[in-house]
Design a protein around this motif. Structure first.
Motif, PDB file in Angstrom:
ATOM      1  N   SER A 144       0.915  -1.087  -0.199  1.00 60.26           N
ATOM      2  CA  SER A 144      -0.042  -0.279   0.171  1.00 60.26           C
ATOM      3  C   SER A 144       0.736   1.200  -0.472  1.00 60.26           C
ATOM      4  CB  SER A 144      -1.145   0.410   1.395  1.00 60.26           C
ATOM      5  OG  SER A 144      -1.953  -1.042   1.066  1.00 60.26           O
ATOM      6  N   ALA A 145       2.182   1.360   0.638  1.00 54.51           N
ATOM      7  CA  ALA A 145       2.999   2.408   0.806  1.00 54.51           C
ATOM      8  C   ALA A 145       2.754   1.815  -0.743  1.00 54.51           C
ATOM      9  CB  ALA A 145       3.671   2.610   1.627  1.00 54.51           C
ATOM     10  N   GLU A 157      -0.770 -15.983   0.545  1.00 56.01           N
ATOM     11  CA  GLU A 157      -2.592 -16.511  -0.465  1.00 56.01           C
ATOM     12  C   GLU A 157      -2.796 -14.968   0.676  1.00 56.01           C
ATOM     13  OE1 GLU A 157      -3.316 -20.171   1.056  1.00 56.01           O
ATOM     14  OE2 GLU A 157      -2.460 -20.598  -0.843  1.00 56.01           O
ATOM     15  N   LEU A 158      -2.520 -15.246   2.222  1.00 54.74           N
ATOM     16  CA  LEU A 158      -3.582 -14.228   2.738  1.00 54.74           C
ATOM     17  C   LEU A 158      -3.101 -12.474   2.427  1.00 54.74           C
ATOM     18  CD1 LEU A 158      -2.264 -15.554   6.849  1.00 54.74           C
ATOM     19  CD2 LEU A 158      -4.577 -16.154   5.598  1.00 54.74           C
ATOM     20  N   ALA A 159      -1.942 -12.616   2.328  1.00 52.60           N
ATOM     21  CA  ALA A 159      -1.592 -11.098   1.415  1.00 52.60           C
ATOM     22  C   ALA A 159      -2.350 -10.821   0.760  1.00 52.60           C
ATOM     23  CB  ALA A 159      -0.052 -10.193   1.332  1.00 52.60           C
ATOM     24  N   SER A 192      -5.231  -7.508   0.933  1.00 59.80           N
ATOM     25  CA  SER A 192      -5.105  -6.302  -0.456  1.00 59.80           C
ATOM     26  C   SER A 192      -6.880  -6.584  -1.422  1.00 59.80           C
ATOM     27  CB  SER A 192      -4.443  -6.787  -1.709  1.00 59.80           C
ATOM     28  OG  SER A 192      -5.125  -6.510  -2.505  1.00 59.80           O
ATOM     29  N   VAL A 193      -7.410  -7.402  -1.369  1.00 60.10           N
ATOM     30  CA  VAL A 193      -8.970  -7.153  -1.734  1.00 60.10           C
ATOM     31  C   VAL A 193     -10.171  -6.917  -0.634  1.00 60.10           C
ATOM     32  CG1 VAL A 193     -10.811  -9.024  -2.426  1.00 60.10           C
ATOM     33  CG2 VAL A 193      -8.445  -9.699  -3.082  1.00 60.10           C
ATOM     34  N   LEU A 194      -9.361  -7.354   0.772  1.00 60.46           N
ATOM     35  CA  LEU A 194     -10.304  -6.475   1.745  1.00 60.46           C
ATOM     36  C   LEU A 194      -9.806  -5.413   1.721  1.00 60.46           C
ATOM     37  CD1 LEU A 194     -11.970  -7.465   3.940  1.00 60.46           C
ATOM     38  CD2 LEU A 194     -10.291  -7.540   4.981  1.00 60.46           C
ATOM     39  N   THR A 195      -9.126  -4.513   1.515  1.00 59.64           N
ATOM     40  CA  THR A 195      -8.722  -3.442   1.676  1.00 59.64           C
ATOM     41  C   THR A 195      -9.432  -2.687   0.615  1.00 59.64           C
ATOM     42  OG1 THR A 195      -6.329  -4.391   2.614  1.00 59.64           O
ATOM     43  CG2 THR A 195      -6.687  -1.518   1.800  1.00 59.64           C
TER      44      THR A 195
END
Length: 303
Positions: A217-218, A282-284, A288-291
């Motif tokens: 994100s940064a 997978e978690l990352a 990303s999708v959630l954000t």
């Protein structure tokens, strides 16, 4: 010619090879593939070559020196072996060879251009496609790491020049923001530490995934602030326009080997990732999708 000299009616294979400018081994090979008929043998059971044999051998050598494949020479002779003028078969072969030589010249020009680009761009950067190399212009010498170029090489093979050019934006941002590069190194090291000794449900897996998501994100924020994302948009537009004009989809146009689908190419590139590291990825991705769904902001790197 002195009156006392009488040329031989037949010669052995060594003399035939010396006269034709080849080796006895080459002549034996011509016999094996049916290009040169087996001559009669003398009382010592050795091959003896007469005038017609030598004429054929000389023509074979002359055609081979011109770049004609032995298989093509054999077919040309078989098509009209009695034609003293060479026959239409040889003429067709010569036409084919001329086209092949033209293609080789074009390939040599392409290779020379590639070598010149490599010398101008420096090291392996010049071996990437023009689209990717242009994206990296302006970066100082040494600002790109070997691992960066390796990644771009793999990406170009899988996703083509456009995919690699877009990914190059990432390395441009890292090369021009030392704090960002330092944080990237830290997270890369944390991911590499998730080896086979780490269980997939180890708390470190989720922690590193969250750190990766925050970093991405940064990084995205830096790319937006620097205007690099606008360059990417222009790149996409130019690519789509050029490929609409040519009618070429452009998938996986790496310029090396046959075109593969993305799925096929990805399945052929080995990565030695542990189950824990794969779970972290997978978690990352899920974060990303959630954000994106929640419209979250872009967290900044600590200074």
């Amino acid at each position: 010619m002195p009156a006392s000299f009488m040329p031989p009616r037949q010669v052995r294979i060594g003399d035939a090879a010396a006269f034709a400018g080849c080796t006895p081994r080459a002549i034996r090979h011509y016999h094996e593939i049916g290009l040169l008929p087996e001559p009669e043998r003398g009382g010592d059971d050795r091959r003896r070559y007469g005038y017609e044999d030598m004429i054929r051998l000389l023509w074979i050598r002359r055609m081979a020196d011109a770049g004609i494949a032995l298989e093509d020479i054999r077919e040309a002779f078989a098509e009209d072996p009695a034609d003293a003028q060479g026959g239409d078969g040889i003429e067709a072969v010569l036409e084919s060879v001329e086209g092949s030589l033209a293609a080789q010249e074009a390939e040599l020009r392409r290779q020379r251009t590639a070598v010149q680009r490599m010398r101008v761009e420096g090291s392996r950067r010049g071996l990437l496609s023009d689209l990717v190399t242009d994206r990296l212009k302006g970066l100082s010498e040494g600002s790109l790491r070997q691992a960066d170029l390796d990644t771009l090489l793999v990406t170009e093979r899988i996703f083509g020049p456009l995919g690699a050019a877009v990914q190059a934006t990432r390395f441009v941002a890292l090369a021009t923001h030392p704090a960002l590069r330092e944080e990237a190194d830290r997270i890369d090291a944390a991911e590499e530490a998730l080896d086979d000794s780490v269980a997939v449900d180890d708390p470190r897996v989720a922690q590193v995934a969250a750190e990766r998501r925050a970093f991405e994100s940064a990084l995205h924020a830096v790319i937006e602030e620097s205007g690099l994302d606008e360059d990417d948009d222009a790149l996409f537009e130019a690519w789509e326009t050029s490929h609409l004009e040519t009618g070429d989809g452009g998938e996986n146009e790496s310029g090396s080997g046959r075109v593969m689908t993305v799925l096929e190419a990805t399945g052929k590139m080995p990565y030695d990732f542990s189950p824990a590291r794969l779970r972290c990825m997978e978690l990352a991705e899920g974060l990303s999708v959630l954000t994106e769904d929640e419209g979250g902001g872009n967290p900044r790197l600590p200074t």
